[in-house]
Design a protein around this motif. Structure first.
Motif, PDB file in Angstrom:
ATOM      1  N   PRO A 163      58.029   9.995  27.583  1.00  0.00           N
ATOM      2  CA  PRO A 163      57.312  11.104  28.208  1.00  0.00           C
ATOM      3  C   PRO A 163      55.993  10.618  28.793  1.00  0.00           C
ATOM      4  CG  PRO A 163      57.112  11.217  25.815  1.00  0.00           C
ATOM      5  CD  PRO A 163      58.115  10.144  26.112  1.00  0.00           C
ATOM      6  N   PRO A 164      55.556  11.182  29.905  1.00  0.00           N
ATOM      7  CA  PRO A 164      54.282  10.775  30.495  1.00  0.00           C
ATOM      8  C   PRO A 164      53.113  11.250  29.637  1.00  0.00           C
ATOM      9  CG  PRO A 164      55.147  12.690  31.634  1.00  0.00           C
ATOM     10  CD  PRO A 164      56.213  12.262  30.662  1.00  0.00           C
ATOM     11  N   VAL A 165      51.939  10.737  29.928  1.00  0.00           N
ATOM     12  CA  VAL A 165      50.742  11.214  29.234  1.00  0.00           C
ATOM     13  C   VAL A 165      50.478  12.658  29.653  1.00  0.00           C
ATOM     14  CG1 VAL A 165      49.766   8.889  29.117  1.00  0.00           C
ATOM     15  CG2 VAL A 165      49.190  10.375  31.055  1.00  0.00           C
ATOM     16  N   ASP A 166      49.621  13.335  28.915  1.00  0.00           N
ATOM     17  CA  ASP A 166      49.274  14.707  29.273  1.00  0.00           C
ATOM     18  C   ASP A 166      48.803  14.768  30.726  1.00  0.00           C
ATOM     19  OD1 ASP A 166      49.827  15.602  26.734  1.00  0.00           O
ATOM     20  OD2 ASP A 166      47.754  15.463  26.043  1.00  0.00           O
ATOM     21  N   PRO A 167      49.192  15.796  31.468  1.00  0.00           N
ATOM     22  CA  PRO A 167      48.728  15.922  32.858  1.00  0.00           C
ATOM     23  C   PRO A 167      47.207  15.875  32.967  1.00  0.00           C
ATOM     24  CG  PRO A 167      50.457  17.515  32.414  1.00  0.00           C
ATOM     25  CD  PRO A 167      50.112  16.889  31.097  1.00  0.00           C
ATOM     26  N   GLU A 168      46.519  16.467  31.997  1.00  0.00           N
ATOM     27  CA  GLU A 168      45.050  16.463  32.028  1.00  0.00           C
ATOM     28  C   GLU A 168      44.491  15.061  31.858  1.00  0.00           C
ATOM     29  OE1 GLU A 168      46.520  20.435  30.562  1.00  0.00           O
ATOM     30  OE2 GLU A 168      46.972  18.330  30.154  1.00  0.00           O
ATOM     31  N   VAL A 169      45.150  14.259  31.024  1.00  0.00           N
ATOM     32  CA  VAL A 169      44.720  12.874  30.827  1.00  0.00           C
ATOM     33  C   VAL A 169      44.979  12.057  32.095  1.00  0.00           C
ATOM     34  CG1 VAL A 169      45.175  10.741  29.545  1.00  0.00           C
ATOM     35  CG2 VAL A 169      44.989  12.919  28.323  1.00  0.00           C
ATOM     36  N   GLY A 170      46.174  12.236  32.678  1.00  0.00           N
ATOM     37  CA  GLY A 170      46.481  11.526  33.915  1.00  0.00           C
ATOM     38  C   GLY A 170      45.531  11.898  35.037  1.00  0.00           C
ATOM     39  N   TYR A 171      45.213  13.179  35.148  1.00  0.00           N
ATOM     40  CA  TYR A 171      44.281  13.635  36.177  1.00  0.00           C
ATOM     41  C   TYR A 171      42.906  13.025  35.965  1.00  0.00           C
ATOM     42  CZ  TYR A 171      41.100  16.705  38.739  1.00  0.00           C
ATOM     43  OH  TYR A 171      40.113  17.180  39.573  1.00  0.00           O
ATOM     44  N   THR A 172      42.452  12.999  34.725  1.00  0.00           N
ATOM     45  CA  THR A 172      41.130  12.438  34.422  1.00  0.00           C
ATOM     46  C   THR A 172      41.054  10.964  34.815  1.00  0.00           C
ATOM     47  OG1 THR A 172      40.796  14.011  32.617  1.00  0.00           O
ATOM     48  CG2 THR A 172      39.457  12.010  32.590  1.00  0.00           C
ATOM     49  N   TRP A 173      42.130  10.219  34.528  1.00  0.00           N
ATOM     50  CA  TRP A 173      42.133   8.807  34.905  1.00  0.00           C
ATOM     51  C   TRP A 173      42.089   8.637  36.421  1.00  0.00           C
ATOM     52  CZ3 TRP A 173      41.045   4.174  33.301  1.00  0.00           C
ATOM     53  CH2 TRP A 173      41.461   3.090  34.081  1.00  0.00           C
ATOM     54  N   ARG A 174      42.900   9.416  37.131  1.00  0.00           N
ATOM     55  CA  ARG A 174      42.930   9.294  38.596  1.00  0.00           C
ATOM     56  C   ARG A 174      41.584   9.670  39.208  1.00  0.00           C
ATOM     57  NH1 ARG A 174      47.934  11.675  37.582  1.00  0.00           N
ATOM     58  NH2 ARG A 174      47.181  13.732  38.245  1.00  0.00           N
ATOM     59  N   ARG A 175      40.941  10.696  38.668  1.00  0.00           N
ATOM     60  CA  ARG A 175      39.619  11.095  39.165  1.00  0.00           C
ATOM     61  C   ARG A 175      38.591  10.008  38.896  1.00  0.00           C
ATOM     62  NH1 ARG A 175      36.594  13.333  41.679  1.00  0.00           N
ATOM     63  NH2 ARG A 175      35.503  14.955  40.512  1.00  0.00           N
ATOM     64  N   THR A 176      38.721   9.367  37.742  1.00  0.00           N
ATOM     65  CA  THR A 176      37.795   8.281  37.405  1.00  0.00           C
ATOM     66  C   THR A 176      37.950   7.133  38.390  1.00  0.00           C
ATOM     67  OG1 THR A 176      37.844   8.885  35.057  1.00  0.00           O
ATOM     68  CG2 THR A 176      37.106   6.659  35.606  1.00  0.00           C
ATOM     69  N   LEU A 177      39.183   6.795  38.719  1.00  0.00           N
ATOM     70  CA  LEU A 177      39.429   5.730  39.699  1.00  0.00           C
ATOM     71  C   LEU A 177      38.915   6.124  41.076  1.00  0.00           C
ATOM     72  CD1 LEU A 177      43.023   4.335  39.043  1.00  0.00           C
ATOM     73  CD2 LEU A 177      40.857   3.145  38.714  1.00  0.00           C
ATOM     74  N   ALA A 178      39.263   7.324  41.519  1.00  0.00           N
ATOM     75  CA  ALA A 178      38.894   7.760  42.861  1.00  0.00           C
ATOM     76  C   ALA A 178      37.383   7.839  43.036  1.00  0.00           C
ATOM     77  CB  ALA A 178      39.519   9.121  43.159  1.00  0.00           C
ATOM     78  N   SER A 179      36.676   8.221  41.976  1.00  0.00           N
ATOM     79  CA  SER A 179      35.213   8.345  42.049  1.00  0.00           C
ATOM     80  C   SER A 179      34.509   7.035  41.739  1.00  0.00           C
ATOM     81  CB  SER A 179      34.729   9.422  41.074  1.00  0.00           C
ATOM     82  OG  SER A 179      34.920   9.000  39.725  1.00  0.00           O
ATOM     83  N   ARG A 180      35.301   5.989  41.437  1.00  0.00           N
ATOM     84  CA  ARG A 180      34.751   4.686  41.056  1.00  0.00           C
ATOM     85  C   ARG A 180      33.835   4.811  39.848  1.00  0.00           C
ATOM     86  NH1 ARG A 180      33.670   2.352  47.208  1.00  0.00           N
ATOM     87  NH2 ARG A 180      35.875   2.214  47.764  1.00  0.00           N
TER      88      ARG A 180
END
Length: 278
Positions: A163-180
């Motif tokens: 199963p994938p990680v929680d959607p909220e966790v995945g979103y947080t990681w992607r936002r962290t990457l996108a915002s550097r």
């Protein structure tokens, strides 16, 4: 399709690099193949970056060795986030496959992301007999194109099985990457509708790193590549969101034990534009 390139005159002389064209089949996963065709001694220190790394040793000689402050080991390995001072050495000729997995992908492919942070372990310790079978298939392949196809199959199967990680966790990681790494944890918690404490706990348990530490790592990675591109430490500090040049210096020291000037010429970063093109 493959694109290939070569870098000569640095720590790994006579190394050819092969990379697959971007594909949406393995989100959060990238790979590159390294072929050393002239006998030589490789001695390179890894620079921390926001990925879990699989180093698959396909050489026919002594193979790759890994030295940390705590241990020495050989063969294929999994390098967790924030591995510390890690030297990779090897002698002779041969091939090595490097796979970078964003933490969310690593949680599915490896199933042990939280336990891997800050460590380097043998691939067989994580995959068991599957590690030997994967190495045998990759060694028997006749081209990097075929090897990349095999990896896509193996990792794709593992991604589908967990199963994938929680959607909220995945979103947080992607936002962290996108915002550097420049969005505060409190803001990220608000965006996903969680409390700061809950986000901190779930993020840490699923990805093996806290949201704040992840932001620091992503910001450092951006700064490291700007330094390697020739920008001055003062300019990099401003562009990367550090308070000042001294703040940048402290972060580079914390992640690598080096100064920004030393980091700018690190061999590990010198080939990123070839092996890991934007």
């Amino acid at each position: 399709m493959l694109s290939t390139g070569a870098r000569r005159g640095w720590a790994w002389s006579d190394v050819d690099i092969a990379v697959p064209r971007p594909s949406g089949r393995l989100p959060g996963i990238r790979m590159a193949g390294f072929s050393q065709r002239v006998p030589a001694f490789v001695d390179i220190t890894m620079v921390a970056h926001p990925s879990v790394t699989l180093l698959v040793d396909l050489s026919e000689a002594a193979g790759l060795a890994y030295d940390t402050q705590a241990r020495h080991q050989r063969g294929s390995a999994v390098v967790g986030l924030l591995p510390g001072d890690l030297r990779v050495t090897g002698r002779g000729i041969g091939d090595c496959l490097q796979i970078r997995l964003e933490p969310a992908a690593a949680a599915a492919v490896l199933g042990a992301s939280a336990e891997l942070s800050g460590t380097t372990v043998a691939l067989e310790d994580v995959w068991g007999r599957d590690a030997d079978r994967a190495e045998d298939r990759l060694r028997a392949a006749t081209s990097w194109r075929e090897r990349f196809t095999i990896v896509e199959e193996i990792l794709g199967r593992r991604l589908a099985a967990r199963p994938p990680v929680d959607p909220e966790v995945g979103y947080t990681w992607r936002r962290t990457l996108a915002s550097r790494g420049r969005v505060r944890v409190e803001c990220l918690a608000d965006e996903v509708g969680w409390s700061r404490k809950r986000l901190w706990s779930r993020f840490r348990s699923q990805l093996g790193i806290t949201p704040k530490r992840a932001a620091r790592l992503v910001r450092f990675d951006n700064a490291a590549h700007l330094l390697a591109a020739g920008r001055t430490p003062a300019d990099v500090a401003t562009r990367s969101g550090y308070v000042d040049q001294s703040h940048l210096h402290r972060e580079v020291k914390a992640f690598t034990g080096r100064t920004p000037t030393d980091l700018a010429v690190a061999p590990w970063l010198a080939i990123d534009h070839v092996a890991w093109p934007d």
